[in-house]
Scaffold this motif. Sequence first.
Motif, PDB file in Angstrom:
ATOM      1  N   ALA A 138       8.649  14.696  -2.015  1.00  0.00           N
ATOM      2  CA  ALA A 138       7.843  13.803  -2.842  1.00  0.00           C
ATOM      3  C   ALA A 138       8.706  13.126  -3.907  1.00  0.00           C
ATOM      4  O   ALA A 138       8.559  11.928  -4.164  1.00  0.00           O
ATOM      5  CB  ALA A 138       6.697  14.570  -3.489  1.00  0.00           C
ATOM      6  N   SER A 139       9.592  13.877  -4.519  1.00  0.00           N
ATOM      7  CA  SER A 139      10.467  13.329  -5.550  1.00  0.00           C
ATOM      8  C   SER A 139      11.390  12.257  -4.990  1.00  0.00           C
ATOM      9  O   SER A 139      11.522  11.168  -5.559  1.00  0.00           O
ATOM     10  CB  SER A 139      11.276  14.463  -6.177  1.00  0.00           C
ATOM     11  OG  SER A 139      12.232  13.954  -7.067  1.00  0.00           O
ATOM     12  N   VAL A 140      12.021  12.559  -3.868  1.00  0.00           N
ATOM     13  CA  VAL A 140      12.919  11.587  -3.236  1.00  0.00           C
ATOM     14  C   VAL A 140      12.136  10.355  -2.789  1.00  0.00           C
ATOM     15  O   VAL A 140      12.567   9.219  -3.005  1.00  0.00           O
ATOM     16  CB  VAL A 140      13.670  12.229  -2.047  1.00  0.00           C
ATOM     17  CG1 VAL A 140      14.405  11.184  -1.221  1.00  0.00           C
ATOM     18  CG2 VAL A 140      14.628  13.296  -2.541  1.00  0.00           C
ATOM     19  N   ALA A 141      10.990  10.575  -2.185  1.00  0.00           N
ATOM     20  CA  ALA A 141      10.170   9.461  -1.704  1.00  0.00           C
ATOM     21  C   ALA A 141       9.722   8.571  -2.866  1.00  0.00           C
ATOM     22  O   ALA A 141       9.721   7.344  -2.739  1.00  0.00           O
ATOM     23  CB  ALA A 141       8.965   9.990  -0.940  1.00  0.00           C
ATOM     24  N   ASP A 182       0.804  -1.225   0.000  1.00  0.00           N
ATOM     25  CA  ASP A 182       0.000   0.000   0.000  1.00  0.00           C
ATOM     26  C   ASP A 182       0.837   1.275   0.000  1.00  0.00           C
ATOM     27  O   ASP A 182       0.293   2.370  -0.150  1.00  0.00           O
ATOM     28  CB  ASP A 182      -0.897   0.048   1.251  1.00  0.00           C
ATOM     29  CG  ASP A 182      -1.867  -1.111   1.307  1.00  0.00           C
ATOM     30  OD1 ASP A 182      -2.238  -1.627   0.242  1.00  0.00           O
ATOM     31  OD2 ASP A 182      -2.242  -1.492   2.437  1.00  0.00           O
ATOM     32  N   MET A 183       2.149   1.166   0.194  1.00  0.00           N
ATOM     33  CA  MET A 183       2.985   2.351   0.405  1.00  0.00           C
ATOM     34  C   MET A 183       2.990   3.310  -0.784  1.00  0.00           C
ATOM     35  O   MET A 183       2.945   4.522  -0.594  1.00  0.00           O
ATOM     36  CB  MET A 183       4.414   1.962   0.766  1.00  0.00           C
ATOM     37  CG  MET A 183       4.561   1.388   2.157  1.00  0.00           C
ATOM     38  SD  MET A 183       4.041   2.550   3.432  1.00  0.00           S
ATOM     39  CE  MET A 183       2.714   1.655   4.188  1.00  0.00           C
ATOM     40  N   ARG A 184       3.033   2.814  -1.996  1.00  0.00           N
ATOM     41  CA  ARG A 184       3.049   3.707  -3.166  1.00  0.00           C
ATOM     42  C   ARG A 184       1.750   4.519  -3.237  1.00  0.00           C
ATOM     43  O   ARG A 184       1.766   5.723  -3.455  1.00  0.00           O
ATOM     44  CB  ARG A 184       3.256   2.919  -4.457  1.00  0.00           C
ATOM     45  CG  ARG A 184       3.417   3.843  -5.667  1.00  0.00           C
ATOM     46  CD  ARG A 184       3.815   3.100  -6.920  1.00  0.00           C
ATOM     47  NE  ARG A 184       5.102   2.467  -6.861  1.00  0.00           N
ATOM     48  CZ  ARG A 184       6.271   3.098  -7.026  1.00  0.00           C
ATOM     49  NH1 ARG A 184       6.285   4.386  -7.232  1.00  0.00           N
ATOM     50  NH2 ARG A 184       7.400   2.443  -6.975  1.00  0.00           N
ATOM     51  N   ARG A 185       0.616   3.869  -3.000  1.00  0.00           N
ATOM     52  CA  ARG A 185      -0.670   4.570  -3.017  1.00  0.00           C
ATOM     53  C   ARG A 185      -0.747   5.584  -1.878  1.00  0.00           C
ATOM     54  O   ARG A 185      -1.178   6.730  -2.070  1.00  0.00           O
ATOM     55  CB  ARG A 185      -1.824   3.571  -2.899  1.00  0.00           C
ATOM     56  CG  ARG A 185      -3.201   4.234  -2.893  1.00  0.00           C
ATOM     57  CD  ARG A 185      -4.330   3.230  -2.724  1.00  0.00           C
ATOM     58  NE  ARG A 185      -4.197   2.372  -1.559  1.00  0.00           N
ATOM     59  CZ  ARG A 185      -4.490   2.741  -0.303  1.00  0.00           C
ATOM     60  NH1 ARG A 185      -4.933   3.962  -0.061  1.00  0.00           N
ATOM     61  NH2 ARG A 185      -4.358   1.907   0.700  1.00  0.00           N
ATOM     62  N   LEU A 186      -0.310   5.194  -0.685  1.00  0.00           N
ATOM     63  CA  LEU A 186      -0.323   6.118   0.453  1.00  0.00           C
ATOM     64  C   LEU A 186       0.568   7.328   0.195  1.00  0.00           C
ATOM     65  O   LEU A 186       0.203   8.464   0.534  1.00  0.00           O
ATOM     66  CB  LEU A 186       0.117   5.398   1.730  1.00  0.00           C
ATOM     67  CG  LEU A 186      -0.848   4.357   2.272  1.00  0.00           C
ATOM     68  CD1 LEU A 186      -0.217   3.590   3.428  1.00  0.00           C
ATOM     69  CD2 LEU A 186      -2.153   4.994   2.693  1.00  0.00           C
ATOM     70  N   LEU A 187       1.727   7.094  -0.416  1.00  0.00           N
ATOM     71  CA  LEU A 187       2.620   8.202  -0.733  1.00  0.00           C
ATOM     72  C   LEU A 187       1.986   9.148  -1.743  1.00  0.00           C
ATOM     73  O   LEU A 187       2.048  10.366  -1.580  1.00  0.00           O
ATOM     74  CB  LEU A 187       3.959   7.691  -1.267  1.00  0.00           C
ATOM     75  CG  LEU A 187       4.941   8.780  -1.688  1.00  0.00           C
ATOM     76  CD1 LEU A 187       5.336   9.649  -0.505  1.00  0.00           C
ATOM     77  CD2 LEU A 187       6.155   8.161  -2.355  1.00  0.00           C
ATOM     78  N   SER A 188       1.338   8.609  -2.764  1.00  0.00           N
ATOM     79  CA  SER A 188       0.725   9.488  -3.769  1.00  0.00           C
ATOM     80  C   SER A 188      -0.432  10.283  -3.161  1.00  0.00           C
ATOM     81  O   SER A 188      -0.618  11.460  -3.486  1.00  0.00           O
ATOM     82  CB  SER A 188       0.274   8.695  -4.990  1.00  0.00           C
ATOM     83  OG  SER A 188      -0.791   7.845  -4.673  1.00  0.00           O
TER      84      SER A 188
END
Length: 153
Positions: free
Chosen positions: A99-102, A33-39
């Motif tokens: 956001a870019s680094v993450a 879920d991390m990619r969705r949570l980050l976005s």
Amino acid sequence: MSVQVQQRTRMFARVLGPFFTIVAIVVALRAPDMRRLLSEFTASDLWPWVTGAFILMGGISIVAFHQLWRDPAAIIVSALGWLLIARGVFLLAFPDTFASVANRVIGAVGVWQAVYVVFAAIGLYLTYVGWKPVGKDRQDSNLHISIDFPSAA
């Protein structure tokens, strides 16, 4: 090191240890879920700002009350305070860079999983330091916590 100084480290360890352990375990369990949570986190300017402000406040609190560098647990607590300050300022001042680094790091699953394993280990160590029983000779006889309950009559 005085008993009061050691007690301060123990109190911070009691909070930071379980926090970092739980967060690291949850991140590991929710890895898909991390990619969705980050976005979702970076989709609005509000979340990085609010999160950065709270992280900064927590870091400043640790630094203000715990500038101790004499034993491993104290060093970890103090270093975490400075790390939180840096992260909070970074989120407040440079949310797009964050956001870019993450986004780059989230694709490097091995890297961030290793980081969270390290944070889980730190959390477990701090939890142990904070909650292990203290011998009678190391207790502060001046430290008393009392709770007065008002009588009903």
